[in-house]
Design an enzyme around this catalytic site. Structure first.
Site, PDB file in Angstrom:
ATOM      1  N   GLU A  34      11.750   8.517 -44.605  1.00 37.32           N
ATOM      2  CA  GLU A  34      11.128   8.177 -43.318  1.00 37.32           C
ATOM      3  C   GLU A  34       9.631   7.952 -43.461  1.00 37.32           C
ATOM      4  OE1 GLU A  34      12.036  10.940 -40.130  1.00 37.32           O
ATOM      5  OE2 GLU A  34      13.664   9.659 -39.452  1.00 37.32           O
ATOM      6  N   LYS A  38      19.038   3.350 -31.828  1.00 39.67           N
ATOM      7  CA  LYS A  38      19.134   4.087 -30.552  1.00 39.67           C
ATOM      8  C   LYS A  38      19.167   3.102 -29.388  1.00 39.67           C
ATOM      9  CE  LYS A  38      16.366   7.988 -32.186  1.00 39.67           C
ATOM     10  NZ  LYS A  38      15.091   8.672 -32.037  1.00 39.67           N
TER      11      LYS A  38
END
Ligand code: PA5
Length: 448
Positions: A290, A425
């Site tokens: 990340e 998402k």
């Protein structure tokens, strides 16, 4: 006290002489920028001096809440995902008996994890298992809105209240979340749960040394003072005034970046020779993936458990595309001793190992693998950990965090954001017709 050690000699040999040292100025600039708060993502630098700023009274507060959960619960479910999950699991699994889940341990509650997937069978089986258990929940979410965690928490909260009554549920549900915002904060305030705050300036994947990691680790019965004290030592040892030649975080960052940009090594495989470190590798993968994988660049972080995966991925590593390097986590001294026994018949031909420790065989497997992979043109970095305990794990965690911050900045990305994780998402909410996503729902349906 000893420290973890870094050996980059078998990686540097794949680079031009002086390549690693050539990164010293960039690494120094990155460290300077971290210290001065002048780097991209500078509103997320709270982890940098976190170990040295933790007070004994704060650790006491965490211990007190952990004690309540330990006394009142036979099972504690930790709900969280990503940075709100992996650090706690990494430390707990590294320190726990490998068969903890089978052992009826009267002293420590069983720690289970949820909210890190949306598997219906997983959640069903978890709720079934909890049916006759005195269980509590630690609900961990910085944003307080993460779907996976919120879904699991909704199920667990209801079940806990049904089984224990609303009043008692309040004593065994703890929230670790933002100080003011998010659904987890609202629910905690409304229900009167005990809460711990995740500081604004500490991002999820750098938060294991906040209550995100400390509370579950303390509930599991491990020594959080020692964990912090190991991290404090590493904070000192990797400070910006340490010479490059002595700063292991700076050197690890430098050799990674040199392998990536000068030797075309695009994949780093973290390997362990101890199954207990499986989740440490998972935590590391998240931290580096990340932090560095953005702006169309970044080393791909992968993980293998050896010797297990030598019988699967070993082939690829030895003879596949030469785009990889390896970072080995080696534990110098196991906590237990087991010797190979004599066998009169010697049908397996293993009497030559009689009287030797299992770890001696493991260490020879490690050395043999290292030599074979280096012969196969896989650069090898070795991190040795004196033994698996809280102190050295604290060192290891801080070492990886510091090196990650430096490495990301040398790679010229913002190591502290993760804009890419929003894409799935947005689509998921559109597909689920979440209120507020009407336009996206329409657009996505037209593409199906
Ligand atoms: O490192 C990160 O920021 C992420 O991996 C988060 O930890 C993860 O997405 C969970 O977020 P939250 O704690 O807001 O539920």
């Amino acid at each position: 006290m000893e420290s973890i050690k870094l050996d980059i000699s078998k990686a540097a040999q794949f680079l031009n002489p002086g390549s690693v040292e050539g990164y010293a100025p960039q690494v120094a600039a990155a460290q300077e920028a971290l210290e001065n708060g002048t780097c991209p993502g500078n509103d997320f630098l709270g982890w940098l001096h976190l170990p040295s700023s933790i007070t004994p009274s704060f650790l006491n507060e965490v211990q007190t809440v952990a004690k309540t959960l330990r006394e009142k619960c036979e099972v504690v479910v930790v709900a969280g995902i990503g940075g709100s999950y992996l650090g706690a699991r990494a430390v707990i699994e590294a320190l726990s008996n490998s068969f903890a889940w089978l052992i009826k341990d009267k002293q420590n509650p069983t720690i289970l994890f949820a909210g890190n997937n949306i598997g219906e069978d997983y959640l069903y089986e978890l709720t079934e298992y909890l049916k006759d258990k005195r269980f509590g929940v630690i609900n961990i979410s910085k944003s307080g809105t993460t779907t996976e965690t919120a879904l699991a928490f909704r199920l667990l909260k209801k079940q806990c209240e049904t089984q224990r009554g609303k009043e008692e549920a309040r004593n065994v549900i703890v929230a670790v979340t933002d100080a003011n915002k998010g659904a987890a904060r609202t629910a905690a305030n409304q229900e009167g749960y005990k809460t711990f705050v995740i500081p604004d300036n500490v991002g999820g994947r750098f938060s294991v040394l906040t209550p995100v990691g400390l509370l579950p680790i303390a509930v599991a019965g491990f020594n959080i003072e020692q964990l912090i004290s190991g991290a404090q030592q590493m904070e000192q040892e990797t400070g910006k005034d340490r010479p490059f030649s002595e700063n292991i975080a700076a050197r690890y960052a430098a050799v990674r970046q040199a392998l990536y940009s000068q030797a075309g090594k695009k994949i780093e495989i973290i390997v362990n020779f101890q199954p207990k470190l499986h989740f440490m590798s998972e935590w590391w993968k998240q931290l580096y993936g990340e932090s560095e994988g953005k702006d169309l660049k970044g080393i791909f972080p992968a993980a293998c458990d050896f010797t297990t995966d030598l019988h699967s991925m070993g082939q690829w590593i030895q003879e596949g595309e030469r785009s990889i390097f390896e970072t080995v986590l080696s534990v110098e001294k196991p906590n237990n001793q087991l010797l190979f026994p004599h066998d009169d018949e010697n049908l397996d031909g293993l009497n030559f190992l009689e009287g030797k420790r299992v770890d001696e065989v493991n260490k020879m497997a490690e050395l043999g693998t290292r030599l074979a992979h280096v012969d196969g043109s896989v650069p090898n970095i070795r991190i040795s950990i004196p033994t698996l305990n809280e102190y050295y794990l604290g060192q290891l965690i801080y070492f990886f965090e510091k090196a990650c911050g430096i490495s990301g900045l040398v790679q010229q990305v913002n190591p502290f954001n993760q804009p890419g994780v929003e894409a799935y998402k947005k689509n998921m909410f559109a597909l689920l017709d979440k209120p507020g996503y009407e336009a996206e729902s329409k657009a996505i349906r037209e593409r199906l």
